[in-house]
Design a protein around this motif. Structure first.
Motif, PDB file in Angstrom:
ATOM      1  N   HIS A 202      74.095  34.660  33.987  1.00  0.00           N
ATOM      2  CA  HIS A 202      73.363  34.911  32.738  1.00  0.00           C
ATOM      3  C   HIS A 202      72.660  36.269  32.762  1.00  0.00           C
ATOM      4  O   HIS A 202      71.486  36.388  32.411  1.00  0.00           O
ATOM      5  CB  HIS A 202      72.336  33.798  32.494  1.00  0.00           C
ATOM      6  CG  HIS A 202      71.414  33.536  33.653  1.00  0.00           C
ATOM      7  ND1 HIS A 202      70.194  34.151  33.812  1.00  0.00           N
ATOM      8  CD2 HIS A 202      71.560  32.726  34.728  1.00  0.00           C
ATOM      9  CE1 HIS A 202      69.618  33.728  34.903  1.00  0.00           C
ATOM     10  NE2 HIS A 202      70.423  32.854  35.488  1.00  0.00           N
ATOM     11  N   ARG A 204      72.547  40.557  31.799  1.00  0.00           N
ATOM     12  CA  ARG A 204      72.824  41.402  30.656  1.00  0.00           C
ATOM     13  C   ARG A 204      74.216  42.009  30.716  1.00  0.00           C
ATOM     14  O   ARG A 204      74.794  42.336  29.681  1.00  0.00           O
ATOM     15  CB  ARG A 204      71.775  42.521  30.566  1.00  0.00           C
ATOM     16  CG  ARG A 204      70.400  42.000  30.178  1.00  0.00           C
ATOM     17  CD  ARG A 204      69.335  42.382  31.202  1.00  0.00           C
ATOM     18  NE  ARG A 204      68.088  41.681  30.940  1.00  0.00           N
ATOM     19  CZ  ARG A 204      67.798  40.462  31.419  1.00  0.00           C
ATOM     20  NH1 ARG A 204      68.671  39.821  32.169  1.00  0.00           N
ATOM     21  NH2 ARG A 204      66.664  39.878  31.149  1.00  0.00           N
ATOM     22  N   LEU A 210      71.704  40.162  25.238  1.00  0.00           N
ATOM     23  CA  LEU A 210      70.373  40.136  25.854  1.00  0.00           C
ATOM     24  C   LEU A 210      69.725  41.512  25.866  1.00  0.00           C
ATOM     25  O   LEU A 210      68.505  41.624  25.995  1.00  0.00           O
ATOM     26  CB  LEU A 210      70.468  39.587  27.283  1.00  0.00           C
ATOM     27  CG  LEU A 210      70.931  38.127  27.421  1.00  0.00           C
ATOM     28  CD1 LEU A 210      71.173  37.781  28.875  1.00  0.00           C
ATOM     29  CD2 LEU A 210      69.900  37.190  26.811  1.00  0.00           C
ATOM     30  N   VAL A 216      66.689  39.927  20.017  1.00  0.00           N
ATOM     31  CA  VAL A 216      65.680  39.650  21.033  1.00  0.00           C
ATOM     32  C   VAL A 216      65.113  38.233  20.913  1.00  0.00           C
ATOM     33  O   VAL A 216      64.796  37.591  21.922  1.00  0.00           O
ATOM     34  CB  VAL A 216      64.553  40.716  20.953  1.00  0.00           C
ATOM     35  CG1 VAL A 216      63.728  40.563  19.697  1.00  0.00           C
ATOM     36  CG2 VAL A 216      63.671  40.672  22.187  1.00  0.00           C
ATOM     37  N   SER A 218      66.721  35.655  20.093  1.00  0.00           N
ATOM     38  CA  SER A 218      67.719  34.681  20.552  1.00  0.00           C
ATOM     39  C   SER A 218      67.612  34.417  22.047  1.00  0.00           C
ATOM     40  O   SER A 218      68.117  33.403  22.533  1.00  0.00           O
ATOM     41  CB  SER A 218      69.127  35.183  20.220  1.00  0.00           C
ATOM     42  OG  SER A 218      69.273  35.400  18.834  1.00  0.00           O
ATOM     43  N   ARG A 219      66.969  35.320  22.767  1.00  0.00           N
ATOM     44  CA  ARG A 219      66.865  35.158  24.228  1.00  0.00           C
ATOM     45  C   ARG A 219      66.138  33.871  24.594  1.00  0.00           C
ATOM     46  O   ARG A 219      66.544  33.151  25.516  1.00  0.00           O
ATOM     47  CB  ARG A 219      66.141  36.357  24.835  1.00  0.00           C
ATOM     48  CG  ARG A 219      66.860  37.655  24.684  1.00  0.00           C
ATOM     49  CD  ARG A 219      66.085  38.806  25.282  1.00  0.00           C
ATOM     50  NE  ARG A 219      65.954  38.687  26.716  1.00  0.00           N
ATOM     51  CZ  ARG A 219      65.947  39.714  27.564  1.00  0.00           C
ATOM     52  NH1 ARG A 219      66.077  40.949  27.094  1.00  0.00           N
ATOM     53  NH2 ARG A 219      65.826  39.535  28.852  1.00  0.00           N
ATOM     54  N   THR A 220      65.050  33.588  23.876  1.00  0.00           N
ATOM     55  CA  THR A 220      64.271  32.391  24.187  1.00  0.00           C
ATOM     56  C   THR A 220      65.120  31.139  24.017  1.00  0.00           C
ATOM     57  O   THR A 220      65.105  30.244  24.879  1.00  0.00           O
ATOM     58  CB  THR A 220      63.024  32.321  23.286  1.00  0.00           C
ATOM     59  OG1 THR A 220      62.216  33.484  23.517  1.00  0.00           O
ATOM     60  CG2 THR A 220      62.209  31.076  23.585  1.00  0.00           C
ATOM     61  N   TYR A 223      67.760  30.824  26.895  1.00  0.00           N
ATOM     62  CA  TYR A 223      67.228  30.335  28.174  1.00  0.00           C
ATOM     63  C   TYR A 223      66.671  28.924  28.066  1.00  0.00           C
ATOM     64  O   TYR A 223      66.618  28.197  29.072  1.00  0.00           O
ATOM     65  CB  TYR A 223      66.192  31.314  28.726  1.00  0.00           C
ATOM     66  CG  TYR A 223      66.861  32.436  29.487  1.00  0.00           C
ATOM     67  CD1 TYR A 223      67.241  32.269  30.816  1.00  0.00           C
ATOM     68  CD2 TYR A 223      67.174  33.632  28.868  1.00  0.00           C
ATOM     69  CE1 TYR A 223      67.894  33.270  31.508  1.00  0.00           C
ATOM     70  CE2 TYR A 223      67.831  34.650  29.557  1.00  0.00           C
ATOM     71  CZ  TYR A 223      68.188  34.455  30.873  1.00  0.00           C
ATOM     72  OH  TYR A 223      68.841  35.453  31.559  1.00  0.00           O
ATOM     73  N   GLY A 272      61.466  41.087  27.571  1.00  0.00           N
ATOM     74  CA  GLY A 272      62.639  40.227  27.739  1.00  0.00           C
ATOM     75  C   GLY A 272      62.371  39.132  28.754  1.00  0.00           C
ATOM     76  O   GLY A 272      62.737  37.969  28.547  1.00  0.00           O
ATOM     77  N   ARG A 275      60.195  36.450  27.180  1.00  0.00           N
ATOM     78  CA  ARG A 275      60.954  35.600  26.257  1.00  0.00           C
ATOM     79  C   ARG A 275      61.856  34.638  27.025  1.00  0.00           C
ATOM     80  O   ARG A 275      62.011  33.473  26.654  1.00  0.00           O
ATOM     81  CB  ARG A 275      61.776  36.463  25.310  1.00  0.00           C
ATOM     82  CG  ARG A 275      60.930  37.271  24.328  1.00  0.00           C
ATOM     83  CD  ARG A 275      61.804  38.127  23.415  1.00  0.00           C
ATOM     84  NE  ARG A 275      61.016  39.020  22.588  1.00  0.00           N
ATOM     85  CZ  ARG A 275      60.445  38.685  21.440  1.00  0.00           C
ATOM     86  NH1 ARG A 275      60.575  37.454  20.994  1.00  0.00           N
ATOM     87  NH2 ARG A 275      59.748  39.567  20.739  1.00  0.00           N
ATOM     88  N   ASP A 276      62.456  35.126  28.100  1.00  0.00           N
ATOM     89  CA  ASP A 276      63.324  34.266  28.911  1.00  0.00           C
ATOM     90  C   ASP A 276      62.518  33.141  29.558  1.00  0.00           C
ATOM     91  O   ASP A 276      62.924  31.970  29.543  1.00  0.00           O
ATOM     92  CB  ASP A 276      64.019  35.097  29.985  1.00  0.00           C
ATOM     93  CG  ASP A 276      64.888  36.214  29.402  1.00  0.00           C
ATOM     94  OD1 ASP A 276      65.151  36.177  28.185  1.00  0.00           O
ATOM     95  OD2 ASP A 276      65.275  37.119  30.162  1.00  0.00           O
TER      96      ASP A 276
END
Length: 619
Positions: A202, A204, A210, A216, A218-220, A223, A272, A275-276
């Motif tokens: 997973h 980048r 990512l 941005v 969508s990252r949350t 994960y 990032g 958010r992850d």
């Protein structure tokens, strides 16, 4: 109906077949061909896929289960499943920027969602033998597992190739989340090589979206889905392996100089990471899974968070993801924050929260107001209040420990949070909905859980009155949730006054003396609030009468004279011919109500208040 189903299916198949043949043939031609013609074909196929998706959805609504209908569903589904292999081959694999290609892939995602709900869901796993027998003949898809592997393979391809199309990424993640959320389908996903690849890679490099700022958010979600899958299996070893790419990002950030934190590269990497981690924190729903993330984060990673919020307080694009992660991390949902009785982790976690809130609050108050004050200040302040509210009522910290051992963590956090709230005009608090909810939620927690060590009572009278008046304003608002929170806070304050001053036998505590001093300097405060509460009960159709009844009784218990004066004032405002009837309504209000705030007495008063309201409003 069966004949119509059959004729419609055959009609669609006859239209779909030549389109598929043309689309397949075009995949082998050079990219310099007629792009406009190819876009037209993609548009036509997209419409047909939407139609097939709608037909498959019928099974969910009317429960069709005839073998013949299953066979035709298999024939229709086979054409779309065949299309999945074509869309990402040859010249088509170079067209991810084209709108027509994006629309086609979104149509395929809708088909897969409907197909899954009808034939791959947890309840439909073993009821579709005819369908899978036919799919096996047509495409070699012998069972659910093989089919899921095709679907997850498409998900992985979309996440790799649509880095610059937020709509397709979000739609793909929505499908992925549906699959991961089902207990049976989630377990099946873990057996697939395509799923194992996503979990193990997973980065980048493998999933360029990512790195895209437009994706941005969508990252949350990405994960969160991966976290749900990882946490389905026990074992800290697998979790640590999964977290290795994030650990490397954190280590690189920790090695960066302070000046580098101002660069776009470092800021983007840090936001990032936040958010992850927020997505992974959202996926922890048990003591075991939360413990894995807590041990990964504390104590080694916490200094990075404190450093970032201290260096970049004036950068809301950095502080907002950080504070939102902490807001999720401190939330005790499903009792996941349950530490051993001998563990200090709850106290240690609150100390870290306090450091972050104090570091942010003490700096944000010094910054000048920007052109967009909500973005530059208010948003960070309301998220900070949410973080602190969730920590204060999470039931995993013994707050008495801090005062006992002279630790300033609690006092400093309460002090800076009050300073942040007082820096915002009440008109702005009432204007911005999210700020308003966070502010009143924080006040409810403060008055309910921490009034004895509450720095609100230590404030000067004018500031104290400002805060209590803001609660009265919240009572009068249109938001029932906020009105309920304000009623709860006022009830706690009035009950504290009644128990410690009005009916208190022991010498009053310093907090009680402070409250008595405030009320002594402004004796109209409680009567004004009681009047507002009665006006809401009598004249408005409030949906939270039970909540409003609680502070009314507490205020009445404080002073019978205050209630008598209000009663006379309300009666005087009514028509003369109604006053005797309304006076009897007031008499019945206190029937069988004793001078106490015991639960039974409160419930009796609430029942009486309901009757009072009905009789008072009767013509």
């Amino acid at each position: 109906m069966s004949l119509q189903y059959e004729s419609c299916s055959l009609f669609i198949i006859n239209i779909m077949e030549p389109l598929l043949q043309a689309y397949t043939a075009r995949s082998r031609l050079p990219a310099s061909g007629d792009a406009a013609e190819l876009s037209v074909i993609e548009g036509q196929i997209a419409w047909m896929v939407h139609i097939i998706a709608a037909i498959l959805k019928i099974r969910q609504t009317v429960g069709c289960s005839q073998d013949s209908q299953e066979l035709f569903d298999a024939e229709l589904a086979a054409r779309v499943l065949q299309l999945i292999n074509i869309t990402d081959t040859g010249v088509h694999a170079q067209r991810y920027q084209e709108i027509s290609k994006q629309r086609l892939d979104r149509a395929i995602l809708i088909f897969v969602q409907n197909f899954r709900r009808s034939y791959v869901g947890d309840q439909a796993m073993h009821a579709s033998k005819q369908l899978y027998a036919r799919l096996s003949e047509l495409l070699g898809l012998t069972d659910h597992l093989v089919l899921l592997n095709v679907i997850v393979g498409k998900i992985a391809t979309n996440l790799k190739c649509y880095a610059e199309c937020e709509d397709v990424i979000d739609h793909t993640l929505s499908l992925f989340q549906e699959l991961a959320s089902g207990y049976m389908t989630g377990k099946l996903l873990l057996k697939l090589e395509s799923t194992k690849f996503i979990i193990a890679n997973h980065s980048r490099e493998n999933f360029p979206f990512l790195e895209e700022y437009r994706c941005v958010r969508s990252r949350t979600n990405f994960y969160y889905i991966l976290g749900c899958l990882v946490f389905m299996e026990d074992g800290p070893v697998k979790f640590r392996s999964f977290m290795e790419p994030l650990l490397q990002v954190a280590v690189n950030l920790e090695a960066s100089a302070d000046a580098a934190f101002r660069t776009d590269v470092v800021k983007y990497a840090f936001t990032g990471l936040m958010r992850d981690l927020r997505g992974i924190a959202m996926a922890t729903n048990s003591r075991r899974t939360y413990g894995l993330l807590f041990d990964w984060l504390y104590p080694s990673r916490m200094p990075l968070l404190l450093r970032a919020i201290s260096l970049l307080t004036d950068e809301p694009e950095v502080t907002t993801p950080l504070l939102k992660f902490m807001s999720e991390f401190v939330l005790n949902k499903a009792q996941r924050l349950t530490f051993d009785s001998s563990s200090p982790n709850g106290i240690l976690l609150f100390r870290e929260i306090s450091k972050l809130i104090v570091a942010y609050g003490s700096r944000i108050l010094l910054l000048p107001n920007g052109t967009n004050i909500y973005r530059s200040k208010y948003k960070g302040i309301w998220i900070s209040l949410t973080v602190l509210s969730r920590a204060l009522c999470g039931n995993y910290v013994n707050f008495g420990v801090f005062e006992l051992y002279g630790d300033r963590a609690l006092a400093d956090a309460l002090d800076i949070s009050l300073k942040m709230t007082l820096s915002i005009p009440l008109s702005d608090i009432l204007t911005f909905k999210k700020l308003s909810k966070a502010y009143y939620g924080y006040m409810e927690v403060l008055f309910n859980n921490h009034i004895t060590i509450n720095s609100v009572l230590n404030l000067d009278t004018s500031t104290f009155v400002h805060i209590v008046t803001s609660l009265e304003s919240g009572l009068k608002g249109l938001d029932t949730g906020i009105s309920t929170q304000c009623a709860s806070a006022i009830d706690s304050l009035a009950a504290f006054y009644f128990n410690n001053i009005t009916a208190g036998d022991n010498p009053p505590s310093p907090a009680a003396l402070n409250l008595a001093r405030h009320i002594g300097e402004l004796p109209s405060l409680f009567p004004q609030i009681l009047k507002s509460l009665f006006e809401i009960i009598i004249f408005e159709d409030a949906g939270n009468q039970w909540s409003l009844s609680r502070p009314i009784l507490s205020l009445i218990m404080i002073s019978e004279q205050m209630f008598s004066d209000l009663r006379a004032q309300i009666l005087a405002s009514q028509p003369l011919d109604q006053q005797q009837r309304l006076s009897q309504c007031f008499d019945k209000l206190m029937t069988d109500v004793t001078r106490s705030l015991e639960p039974k007495n409160r419930d009796r008063f609430t029942q009486n208040l309901t009757t009072f309201r009905h009789d008072f409003r009767a013509k």
